[in-house]
Design an enzyme around this catalytic site. Structure first.
Site, PDB file in Angstrom:
ATOM      1  N   HIS A 133      41.837  43.991  36.110  1.00 22.49           N
ATOM      2  CA  HIS A 133      42.723  45.145  35.986  1.00 22.49           C
ATOM      3  C   HIS A 133      43.172  45.278  34.546  1.00 22.49           C
ATOM      4  O   HIS A 133      43.351  44.275  33.862  1.00 22.49           O
ATOM      5  CB  HIS A 133      43.957  44.975  36.891  1.00 22.49           C
ATOM      6  CG  HIS A 133      44.677  46.260  37.129  1.00 22.49           C
ATOM      7  ND1 HIS A 133      45.616  46.749  36.248  1.00 22.49           N
ATOM      8  CD2 HIS A 133      44.580  47.175  38.125  1.00 22.49           C
ATOM      9  CE1 HIS A 133      46.064  47.906  36.696  1.00 22.49           C
ATOM     10  NE2 HIS A 133      45.458  48.193  37.840  1.00 22.49           N
TER      11      HIS A 133
ATOM     12  N   ASP B  55      42.157  46.558  45.515  1.00 22.62           N
ATOM     13  CA  ASP B  55      40.982  47.020  46.257  1.00 22.62           C
ATOM     14  C   ASP B  55      40.166  45.890  46.878  1.00 22.62           C
ATOM     15  O   ASP B  55      39.236  46.150  47.637  1.00 22.62           O
ATOM     16  CB  ASP B  55      40.074  47.846  45.337  1.00 22.62           C
ATOM     17  CG  ASP B  55      40.728  49.153  44.927  1.00 22.62           C
ATOM     18  OD1 ASP B  55      41.394  49.745  45.782  1.00 22.62           O
ATOM     19  OD2 ASP B  55      40.581  49.560  43.764  1.00 22.62           O
TER      20      ASP B  55
HETATM   21  N1  CMC Z   1      33.711  41.034  37.016  1.00 22.89           N
HETATM   22  C1  CMC Z   1      33.192  40.409  35.947  1.00 22.89           C
HETATM   23  N2  CMC Z   1      33.609  40.594  34.698  1.00 22.89           N
HETATM   24  C2  CMC Z   1      34.613  41.472  34.502  1.00 22.89           C
HETATM   25  C3  CMC Z   1      35.217  42.171  35.565  1.00 22.89           C
HETATM   26  C4  CMC Z   1      34.725  41.924  36.874  1.00 22.89           C
HETATM   27  N3  CMC Z   1      35.256  42.571  37.920  1.00 22.89           N
HETATM   28  N4  CMC Z   1      36.184  42.980  35.089  1.00 22.89           N
HETATM   29  C5  CMC Z   1      36.201  42.801  33.773  1.00 22.89           C
HETATM   30  N5  CMC Z   1      35.263  41.886  33.410  1.00 22.89           N
HETATM   31  C6  CMC Z   1      35.008  41.391  32.048  1.00 22.89           C
HETATM   32  C7  CMC Z   1      34.295  42.434  31.224  1.00 22.89           C
HETATM   33  O1  CMC Z   1      32.896  42.271  31.282  1.00 22.89           O
HETATM   34  C8  CMC Z   1      34.855  42.163  29.845  1.00 22.89           C
HETATM   35  O2  CMC Z   1      34.181  41.080  29.311  1.00 22.89           O
HETATM   36  P1  CMC Z   1      33.902  40.993  27.718  1.00 22.89           P
HETATM   37  O3  CMC Z   1      35.245  40.950  27.073  1.00 22.89           O
HETATM   38  O4  CMC Z   1      33.114  39.739  27.579  1.00 22.89           O
HETATM   39  O5  CMC Z   1      33.125  42.242  27.384  1.00 22.89           O
HETATM   40  C9  CMC Z   1      36.291  41.732  30.109  1.00 22.89           C
HETATM   41  O6  CMC Z   1      36.281  41.196  31.437  1.00 22.89           O
HETATM   42  C10 CMC Z   1      37.300  42.864  30.018  1.00 22.89           C
HETATM   43  O7  CMC Z   1      36.853  43.938  30.842  1.00 22.89           O
HETATM   44  P2  CMC Z   1      37.043  45.474  30.491  1.00 22.89           P
HETATM   45  O8  CMC Z   1      36.051  46.273  31.246  1.00 22.89           O
HETATM   46  O9  CMC Z   1      37.072  45.651  29.000  1.00 22.89           O
HETATM   47  O10 CMC Z   1      38.521  45.718  31.042  1.00 22.89           O
HETATM   48  P3  CMC Z   1      39.168  47.109  31.405  1.00 22.89           P
HETATM   49  O11 CMC Z   1      40.627  46.911  31.333  1.00 22.89           O
HETATM   50  O12 CMC Z   1      38.570  48.188  30.585  1.00 22.89           O
HETATM   51  O13 CMC Z   1      38.680  47.360  32.907  1.00 22.89           O
HETATM   52  C11 CMC Z   1      38.543  47.352  35.262  1.00 22.89           C
HETATM   53  C12 CMC Z   1      39.432  47.131  34.031  1.00 22.89           C
HETATM   54  C13 CMC Z   1      39.415  47.363  36.508  1.00 22.89           C
HETATM   55  C14 CMC Z   1      37.847  48.716  35.158  1.00 22.89           C
HETATM   56  C15 CMC Z   1      37.491  46.214  35.329  1.00 22.89           C
HETATM   57  O14 CMC Z   1      38.142  44.969  35.480  1.00 22.89           O
HETATM   58  C16 CMC Z   1      36.477  46.431  36.441  1.00 22.89           C
HETATM   59  O15 CMC Z   1      35.468  47.129  36.245  1.00 22.89           O
HETATM   60  N6  CMC Z   1      36.705  45.832  37.655  1.00 22.89           N
HETATM   61  C17 CMC Z   1      35.863  46.061  38.791  1.00 22.89           C
HETATM   62  C18 CMC Z   1      36.222  47.384  39.443  1.00 22.89           C
HETATM   63  C19 CMC Z   1      37.542  47.316  40.197  1.00 22.89           C
HETATM   64  O16 CMC Z   1      37.804  46.394  40.949  1.00 22.89           O
HETATM   65  N7  CMC Z   1      38.372  48.364  40.020  1.00 22.89           N
HETATM   66  C20 CMC Z   1      39.657  48.482  40.720  1.00 22.89           C
HETATM   67  C21 CMC Z   1      40.820  48.440  39.780  1.00 22.89           C
HETATM   68  S1  CMC Z   1      42.389  48.174  40.599  1.00 22.89           S
HETATM   69  C22 CMC Z   1      42.737  49.488  41.610  1.00 22.89           C
HETATM   70  C23 CMC Z   1      42.494  50.821  41.039  1.00 22.89           C
HETATM   71  O17 CMC Z   1      42.934  51.132  39.943  1.00 22.89           O
HETATM   72  O18 CMC Z   1      41.855  51.627  41.712  1.00 22.89           O
END
Ligand code: CMC
Length: 391
Positions: free
Chosen positions: A269, A325
């Site tokens: 998140h 989620d």
């Molecule tokens: N599994 C594996 N690696 C992950 C994940 C994951 N679920 N989430 C983030 N990372 C890694 C990502 O690869 C990155 O690594 P690096 O720094 O080496 O490139 C690091 O963690 C930071 O990730 P980010 O994508 O830059 O973080 P963000 O704040 O932009 O994204 C997020 C947040 C929720 C989109 C992301 O964690 C994600 O895609 N999660 C899976 C989808 C998910 O569960 N979404 C629901 C969010 S909560 C409820 C809602 O809002 O609907």
């Protein structure tokens, strides 16, 4: 370089001041108007949370009665909406239907365009909260090929929604109170989460003075994506693909592999950098629901995957915890919802937050149209060459 700060994904830009919801990402805390979400789900109900988000205070007994009564009187949608639904392909995704049908509401309530009038604004909020369960249940019924079920207003908000989704003509339907209570708690957990992508979308759409129903439709569209609310459907698909605990290491390895786009859905998140309190609460609701409905082997897979990820350096270092989620798909499936409906349920509940945030924005005298700037990196001025001379 340029005149503006470049902040892709708005990781460090506050777009508004707000008094509604506070997320303490380090402590893993979520407060609606100062009240902890765990207190609200333990002792309150969703309509009380809607009132709190909208008005800023918990209602008195009389205020609660009046609010519940008003919401109850607005649960029907115009009968013409039935024909609107029928225009969709029968196998449409319910979220596609929701984007369209919520947007269509703007064509039914012309008075809602008068957003300068506080009375009309509040009426639009009440209508949205009242009609979203009907709109979502109709999307479910339509995409499963069953007849629409009209609201029954002597039931609770959650009970009425369950009945509109799951009752069928000529069969007696009795609301299961355990499931209705779980549904209500799920609504509270999803009600708001400060400036998430969909909420920011609603604010941006609303900043131009657009019709509130159209703004909420924009929020629904944004919520659909798998990085946002669509993660509940995607997380369940992932758990089903894993299938059994022995396959967990394979999926953990894939999630950690920088060359593999796969992520653990329902993990991570932008703001919660410790355990998302909503995930822990949802896990307990999932337990309660499964105790009522008879268990699910995928729940064990989910618990085991969580344990494995929490013991893995990659997830610990990157502060990736289960989010809202992660357990919600399992819970909603146990209640009888098909996966395609999970995000529609989320959108129903998040409408409370969207509309409260919209209200706050409209009433804010410092409010301006949202208009991000850009750093232009395209071509500089070039000479136009007529098509015949381009070779
Ligand atoms: N599994 C594996 N690696 C992950 C994940 C994951 N679920 N989430 C983030 N990372 C890694 C990502 O690869 C990155 O690594 P690096 O720094 O080496 O490139 C690091 O963690 C930071 O990730 P980010 O994508 O830059 O973080 P963000 O704040 O932009 O994204 C997020 C947040 C929720 C989109 C992301 O964690 C994600 O895609 N999660 C899976 C989808 C998910 O569960 N979404 C629901 C969010 S909560 C409820 C809602 O809002 O609907």
């Amino acid at each position: 370089a340029g005149l503006f700060t470049y902040d892709p994904g708005f990781t460090s830009t506050a777009a508004c001041e707000s008094k509604i919801t506070y997320v303490d990402g380090e402590a893993g805390r979520l407060l609606y108007r100062g009240y902890a979400v765990e207190d609200l789900i333990a002792r309150g109900d969703f309509l009380e949370t809607c009132y709190l988000l909208l008005y800023g205070e918990l209602p008195t007994v009389k205020q609660k009665h009046d609010f519940d009564d008003k919401v109850t009187r607005h649960t029907m949608v115009h009968e013409q909406m039935v024909r609107f639904y029928q225009g969709f392909r029968r196998d449409s995704h319910p979220m596609a239907v929701m984007v369209g049908s919520v947007g269509a509401m703007s064509a039914f309530y012309h008075d809602s365009t008068d957003i300068a009038d506080p009375h009309q604004r509040m009426l639009a909020c009440i209508r949205m909260i009242a009609k979203m369960p009907t709109i979502a249940a109709m999307a479910h019924k339509y995409t499963t090929g069953q007849p629409f079920v009209y609201p029954k207003n002597d039931l609770s908000y959650a009970g009425n929604f369950l009945r509109m989704c799951f009752s069928v003509p000529f069969e007696e339907y009795r609301v299961n109170e355990v499931l209705a209570r779980a549904m209500d708690k799920i609504f509270i957990l999803h009600a708001d989460n400060e400036q998430g992508a969909s909420t920011s979308t609603v604010r941006l759409a609303g900043s131009s003075g657009a019709n509130p129903f159209a703004c909420i439709a924009a929020g629904v569209a944004c919520l659909w994506g798998p990085a946002h609310g669509g993660a509940n459907e995607a997380a369940l698909k992932m758990l089903a693909a894993i299938g059994k605990p022995e396959r967990i290491p394979e999926f953990i390895a894939r999630a950690k592999d920088p060359d593999d786009p796969f992520r653990l859905l329902g993990f991570g998140h932008r703001v919660y950098k410790s355990y998302d309190p909503r995930a822990a609460l949802m896990r307990e609701i999932c337990r309660e629901v499964l105790a009522e409905t008879g268990g699910d082997p995928l729940f064990e897979v989910a618990l085991e995957l969580e344990r494995a990820a929490m013991a893995d350096e990659y997830f610990v270092e990157k502060k990736l915890f289960p989010n809202l989620d992660y357990y919600s798909g399992l819970t909603l499936r146990a209640m009888g919802f098909p996966p395609a409906m999970f995000t529609a349920v989320f959108s129903l509940a998040r409408t409370a937050g969207w509309i409260a945030q919209w209200m706050e924005m409209i009433a804010d005298p410092s409010q301006k149209i949202g208009r991000p700037r850009q750093l232009y990196t395209g071509a500089t001025r070039r000479e136009y060459v007529p098509v015949a001379k381009r070779g």
